[in-house]
Design a protein around this motif. Structure first.
Motif, mmCIF file in Angstrom:
data_model
loop_
_atom_site.group_PDB
_atom_site.id
_atom_site.type_symbol
_atom_site.label_atom_id
_atom_site.label_comp_id
_atom_site.label_asym_id
_atom_site.label_seq_id
_atom_site.Cartn_x
_atom_site.Cartn_y
_atom_site.Cartn_z
ATOM 1 N N TYR A 1 1.199 -1.310 -0.255
ATOM 2 C CA TYR A 1 0.435 -0.089 0.372
ATOM 3 C C TYR A 1 0.979 1.273 0.135
ATOM 4 C CZ TYR A 1 -3.601 2.821 1.063
ATOM 5 O OH TYR A 1 -4.663 4.602 1.647
ATOM 6 N N LEU A 2 1.987 1.033 0.717
ATOM 7 C CA LEU A 2 2.781 2.739 0.560
ATOM 8 C C LEU A 2 3.149 2.713 -0.444
ATOM 9 C CD1 LEU A 2 4.802 2.423 4.612
ATOM 10 C CD2 LEU A 2 3.043 3.730 3.762
ATOM 11 N N LEU A 3 4.089 1.412 -0.843
ATOM 12 C CA LEU A 3 4.049 1.570 -2.568
ATOM 13 C C LEU A 3 3.272 1.814 -3.277
ATOM 14 C CD1 LEU A 3 6.006 -1.966 -3.327
ATOM 15 C CD2 LEU A 3 7.404 -0.492 -2.590
ATOM 16 N N PHE A 4 2.180 1.541 -3.764
ATOM 17 C CA PHE A 4 0.726 2.482 -3.865
ATOM 18 C C PHE A 4 1.236 3.855 -3.960
ATOM 19 C CE2 PHE A 4 -3.156 3.330 -5.506
ATOM 20 C CZ PHE A 4 -3.380 3.687 -6.696
ATOM 21 N N THR A 5 1.368 4.812 -2.628
ATOM 22 C CA THR A 5 0.434 5.967 -2.035
ATOM 23 C C THR A 5 2.497 6.599 -2.390
ATOM 24 O OG1 THR A 5 1.409 5.395 0.472
ATOM 25 C CG2 THR A 5 -0.700 5.063 -1.013
ATOM 26 N N GLU A 6 3.019 5.818 -2.883
ATOM 27 C CA GLU A 6 4.814 7.128 -2.740
ATOM 28 C C GLU A 6 4.765 7.873 -3.982
ATOM 29 O OE1 GLU A 6 7.045 7.242 -1.135
ATOM 30 O OE2 GLU A 6 6.418 5.748 0.402
ATOM 31 N N GLY A 7 3.468 7.849 -5.313
ATOM 32 C CA GLY A 7 3.442 8.942 -6.468
ATOM 33 C C GLY A 7 4.423 8.197 -7.414
ATOM 34 N N TYR A 8 4.628 9.085 -8.389
ATOM 35 C CA TYR A 8 5.311 9.292 -10.535
ATOM 36 C C TYR A 8 6.374 9.512 -10.382
ATOM 37 C CZ TYR A 8 0.125 8.757 -9.358
ATOM 38 O OH TYR A 8 -1.065 8.340 -8.933
ATOM 39 N N SER A 9 7.154 9.764 -9.226
ATOM 40 C CA SER A 9 8.303 10.615 -9.565
ATOM 41 C C SER A 9 9.857 9.597 -9.883
ATOM 42 C CB SER A 9 9.212 11.285 -8.241
ATOM 43 O OG SER A 9 8.660 11.937 -7.849
ATOM 44 N N GLY A 10 10.224 9.838 -10.972
ATOM 45 C CA GLY A 10 11.397 9.287 -11.113
ATOM 46 C C GLY A 10 11.189 7.794 -13.074
ATOM 47 N N GLU A 11 12.362 7.699 -12.987
ATOM 48 C CA GLU A 11 12.267 6.637 -14.451
ATOM 49 C C GLU A 11 11.148 5.735 -14.234
ATOM 50 O OE1 GLU A 11 14.745 3.362 -16.339
ATOM 51 O OE2 GLU A 11 15.546 4.609 -15.819
ATOM 52 N N GLY B 1 -8.594 -7.457 -1.838
ATOM 53 C CA GLY B 1 -9.376 -5.880 -1.324
ATOM 54 C C GLY B 1 -8.288 -5.180 -2.424
ATOM 55 N N LEU B 2 -7.407 -4.856 -1.842
ATOM 56 C CA LEU B 2 -5.610 -4.186 -1.767
ATOM 57 C C LEU B 2 -5.643 -3.688 -3.521
ATOM 58 C CD1 LEU B 2 -3.462 -2.654 -0.622
ATOM 59 C CD2 LEU B 2 -2.178 -4.272 -0.386
ATOM 60 N N LEU B 3 -5.837 -4.987 -3.759
ATOM 61 C CA LEU B 3 -5.607 -4.531 -5.449
ATOM 62 C C LEU B 3 -6.565 -4.378 -5.911
ATOM 63 C CD1 LEU B 3 -4.511 -5.558 -8.090
ATOM 64 C CD2 LEU B 3 -5.369 -8.178 -8.146
ATOM 65 N N ALA B 4 -7.972 -4.690 -6.151
ATOM 66 C CA ALA B 4 -9.428 -3.719 -6.324
ATOM 67 C C ALA B 4 -9.015 -2.455 -6.003
ATOM 68 C CB ALA B 4 -10.548 -4.221 -5.730
ATOM 69 N N LEU B 5 -8.395 -1.909 -5.002
ATOM 70 C CA LEU B 5 -8.628 -0.465 -4.068
ATOM 71 C C LEU B 5 -7.776 0.146 -5.008
ATOM 72 C CD1 LEU B 5 -8.917 1.888 -2.362
ATOM 73 C CD2 LEU B 5 -6.534 0.505 -0.660
ATOM 74 N N MET B 6 -6.317 -0.120 -5.385
ATOM 75 C CA MET B 6 -5.718 0.292 -6.364
ATOM 76 C C MET B 6 -5.683 0.334 -7.391
ATOM 77 S SD MET B 6 -2.092 -1.938 -5.444
ATOM 78 C CE MET B 6 -1.084 -1.833 -3.696
#
Length: 381
Positions: free
Chosen positions: A171-181, A206-211
């Motif tokens: 979940y933290l990975l997903f919310t980190e954002g979109y910076s970089g390559e 459930g987490l996959l659906a949320l993402m």
């Protein structure tokens, strides 16, 4: 190498790392050897791709690990042990991928370290790519990953962390954002898909659906210049309906197992937003009910803050402000929510001051600029 081919290659990394560990390599050395093999593959496979990519990676990584051992100052019992293991070209059918997910999210690691290590050992990203995503120097990220691997020294694959830690890291990975390559959110979805294929747990789905449901709205969240667009003002024709349909289908399958959890409840809220063709059609009363369910699992200040917004939409701004009174004022975005509710209640002066304070406290440029514009708009009125 095409992006989809590189992603397919990276998907083999956890399995290959697990094979090396089972053959006798320690986790840190195995991870290093697999990374080196990955770099070689990315540079060489365009001209001459192998027929069996997994076997190629195992062979090259295993040879690399043996070279590490043999180049050491002492030839200890470990070298004897690894020499007796199966030949590099022989790849067991056993899959240690799931164990590796759990190992990278071991409770002995901080969330930051576990996230970075998962990106390296599971997602297969290079240290440079991870550093760019986190907007830190490569040397800083290398040190962070090195410390994480040192903490895992001696922990076998049969002593992993728990599922809750794994899901929190993803979940933290997903919310980190979109910076970089590398788009970290896309990588988080890819890794979570792998985990969902390995583990029949409703919270994983459930987490996959949320993402997927959140990611479906991504194209409409900002203008081409980077200006933030609030949910109510987004062009819903730009939402990815295929991703929404997939996310809703996955969520329905998870809810059918009747083992509700935090990520399923969050996904249900996201699905209700996605289901509304216009902002005015949003089923806010049902969203409030789902926030009440969510509070059974996570009664955090952030959840209470978001619930206050939903209450304000469902029952009016004064009810929203009453719900907001239960939230710690130090909660991030508290002033922004208070400003919105005060504006809807007709108190423009208080709303303008709160928007300005929220802008001062904002942690990213797009949000800060949006809040500052809101304050300026009310002061001009």
């Amino acid at each position: 190498m095409r992006d989809e081919d590189a992603a397919s290659l990276r998907s083999l990394i956890p399995e290959v790392t697990g094979i090396l560990v089972r053959r006798g390599a320690d986790f840190a050395s195995a991870e290093d050897a697999v990374q080196e093999a990955l770099i070689r593959a990315l540079g060489a496979w365009d001209a001459d791709p192998p027929r069996d990519p997994r076997a190629w990676l195992v062979t090259v990584a295993w040879r690399g690990f043996l070279d590490q051992v043999r180049s050491g100052a002492s030839r200890t019992a470990r070298e004897d042990r690894v020499a007796a293991e199966p030949q590099p070209g022989i790849v067991s059918s056993r899959d240690d991928t799931l164990h590796l997910y759990f190992l990278c999210a071991h409770p002995s690691l901080t969330s930051t370290s576990a996230t970075a290590l998962t990106l390296r050992a599971v997602a297969g990203l290079t240290t440079r790519q991870i550093a760019e995503a986190y907007l830190v120097p490569e040397a800083t990220m290398a040190q962070r990953i090195s410390r994480a691997k040192q903490r895992l020294a001696g922990i076998p694959l049969d002593e992993p962390g728990d599922a809750a830690t794994v899901l929190r890291v993803l979940y933290l990975l997903f919310t980190e954002g979109y910076s970089g390559e590398i788009d970290v959110s896309v990588e988080a979805i890819r890794v979570t898909r792998q985990l969902a294929a390995l583990l029949d747990e409703p919270e994983v789905h459930g987490l996959l659906a949320l993402m997927l449901l959140h990611h479906a709205r991504r194209p409409s969240r900002t203008t081409p210049s980077g200006r933030l667009i609030p949910l109510a003002e987004q062009d819903r024709d730009r939402w990815n309906r295929a991703l929404i349909a997939e996310g809703v289908g996955i969520l329905q399958g998870a809810l059918a197992q009747d083992r509700l959890g935090e990520y399923q409840a969050q996904a249900a809220i996201a699905a209700l937003h996605a289901d509304a063709l216009t902002a005015s059609e949003t089923d806010w009363p049902q969203i409030v009910e789902w926030y009440d369910e969510l509070r059974r699992f996570n009664d955090s200040p952030v959840v209470r803050l978001n619930r206050a917004v939903a209450v304000g939409e469902a029952d009016g701004p004064l009810a929203g402000l009453a719900a907001l009174s239960e939230v710690d004022p130090k909660t991030p975005r508290y002033e922004a929510v208070a400003a919105y509710l005060h504006e809807r209640a007709g108190d423009a002066d208080a709303a303008a001051s709160l928007y300005a304070e929220a802008a001062r406290r904002a942690t990213n440029v797009a949000e800060r600029d949006h809040l500052a514009r809101q304050a300026a708009r009310l002061r001009r009125a």
